[in-house]
Write a protein that holds these residues in place. Structure first.
Motif, short mmCIF file in Angstrom:
data_model
loop_
_atom_site.label_atom_id
_atom_site.label_comp_id
_atom_site.label_asym_id
_atom_site.label_seq_id
_atom_site.Cartn_x
_atom_site.Cartn_y
_atom_site.Cartn_z
N UNK A 18 1.11 11.32 -9.32
CA UNK A 18 1.37 10.77 -7.99
C UNK A 18 1.07 11.87 -6.97
N UNK A 19 0.80 11.46 -5.74
CA UNK A 19 0.36 12.39 -4.69
C UNK A 19 1.32 13.56 -4.50
N UNK A 20 2.61 13.28 -4.48
CA UNK A 20 3.61 14.33 -4.25
C UNK A 20 3.51 15.44 -5.31
N UNK A 21 3.41 15.06 -6.58
CA UNK A 21 3.35 16.06 -7.64
C UNK A 21 2.00 16.78 -7.67
N UNK A 25 1.46 20.92 -7.09
CA UNK A 25 0.69 21.78 -8.01
C UNK A 25 -0.43 22.52 -7.28
N UNK A 26 -1.12 21.82 -6.37
CA UNK A 26 -2.19 22.46 -5.60
C UNK A 26 -1.62 23.57 -4.72
N UNK A 27 -0.54 23.27 -4.01
CA UNK A 27 0.07 24.28 -3.14
C UNK A 27 0.55 25.49 -3.94
N UNK A 28 1.06 25.25 -5.14
CA UNK A 28 1.49 26.36 -6.00
C UNK A 28 0.29 27.25 -6.34
N UNK A 29 -0.82 26.64 -6.71
CA UNK A 29 -2.01 27.42 -7.03
C UNK A 29 -2.49 28.20 -5.82
N UNK A 30 -2.62 27.54 -4.67
CA UNK A 30 -3.12 28.22 -3.47
C UNK A 30 -2.25 29.38 -3.05
N UNK A 31 -0.93 29.24 -3.20
CA UNK A 31 -0.03 30.31 -2.75
C UNK A 31 0.18 31.39 -3.81
N UNK A 32 -0.20 31.14 -5.05
CA UNK A 32 0.02 32.14 -6.10
C UNK A 32 -1.24 32.94 -6.44
N UNK A 162 -1.36 13.15 -18.57
CA UNK A 162 -2.19 13.09 -17.38
C UNK A 162 -3.55 13.72 -17.65
N UNK A 163 -4.57 13.18 -17.00
CA UNK A 163 -5.90 13.78 -17.16
C UNK A 163 -5.90 15.17 -16.54
N UNK A 164 -6.68 16.08 -17.10
CA UNK A 164 -6.65 17.46 -16.63
C UNK A 164 -7.34 17.67 -15.27
N UNK A 165 -8.13 16.71 -14.81
CA UNK A 165 -8.79 16.84 -13.51
C UNK A 165 -8.28 15.72 -12.60
N UNK A 166 -7.70 16.14 -11.49
CA UNK A 166 -7.11 15.21 -10.54
C UNK A 166 -7.77 15.43 -9.19
N UNK A 167 -7.92 14.35 -8.41
CA UNK A 167 -8.58 14.46 -7.11
C UNK A 167 -7.58 14.19 -5.98
N UNK A 168 -7.56 15.12 -5.04
CA UNK A 168 -6.76 14.99 -3.81
C UNK A 168 -7.71 14.71 -2.65
N UNK A 169 -7.37 13.74 -1.83
CA UNK A 169 -8.14 13.44 -0.62
C UNK A 169 -7.26 13.61 0.60
N UNK A 170 -7.83 14.24 1.64
CA UNK A 170 -7.05 14.41 2.87
C UNK A 170 -6.72 13.05 3.45
N UNK A 171 -5.46 12.85 3.86
CA UNK A 171 -5.08 11.54 4.41
C UNK A 171 -5.80 11.24 5.72
#
Length: 171
Positions: A18-21, A25-32, A162-171
């Motif tokens: 889901x979008x929230x999770x 995960x993306x924010x964790x990667x970007x900040x770490x 979950x599939x290992x590749x997920x796509x996020x799109x800017x709202x």
């Protein structure tokens, strides 16, 4: 030979986070992490990839670069950009990274819009490494990458279906 990560074997799951999770995960990667490879388009239309040390604010990443660098000249001509960020890889189980696709803009030091980015930018460590005074902030402009799409990869997601590749799109 025993399998150390049995969940990596077999068919790839097809679950969507889901979008929230996914965003967490993306924010964790970007900040770490703090290194990205920025891909721009050179004057001949060829890709030009350059490693940069970045900071992040939300889903945007940004870095300093002098105005006459090849990547800055390329972005002035064509603001389309891609950035690759990844965590250290030990094996498939630790595979984690993101590809950001979007546009870049450069803000001069005195641009009011740049103020919030400068507050989040970790320039002090670079100054210490180079023997520069912490009383004199950088004068180079900031380049901000705003993604329209992020392709996030994390093979650990397979453990939970979950599939290992997920796509996020800017709202």
């Amino acid at each position: 030979m025993p399998l150390t990560n049995t969940w990596l074997a077999g068919p790839t799951p097809d679950g969507e986070l889901d979008r929230e999770h996914l965003e967490e995960r993306i924010l964790n990667l970007l900040s770490s992490q703090n290194m990205a490879v920025i891909a721009t388009v050179d004057p001949n239309g060829a890709p030009a990839a350059t490693p940069v040390r970045y900071s992040s604010l939300g889903f945007e990443i940004f870095y300093t670069s002098w105005n006459d660098s090849p990547k800055s000249r390329n972005l002035r001509r064509d603001p389309r950009v891609s950035a690759g960020i990844f965590a250290p890889l030990v094996g498939q189980a630790s595979s984690r990274g993101a590809q950001l696709f979007g546009t870049a803009r450069t803000l001069e030091r005195d641009d009011p819009e740049a103020e919030g980015y400068w507050e989040a930018f970790r320039w002090q460590c670079d100054h210490v490494e180079r023997g520069r005074s912490l009383d004199e902030p950088p004068t180079d402009p900031l380049t901000i990458i705003t993604p329209d799409r992020i392709l996030y990869t994390e093979h650990w997601l397979r453990r939970s279906g979950y599939k290992p590749r997920q796509t996020w799109l800017r709202p």
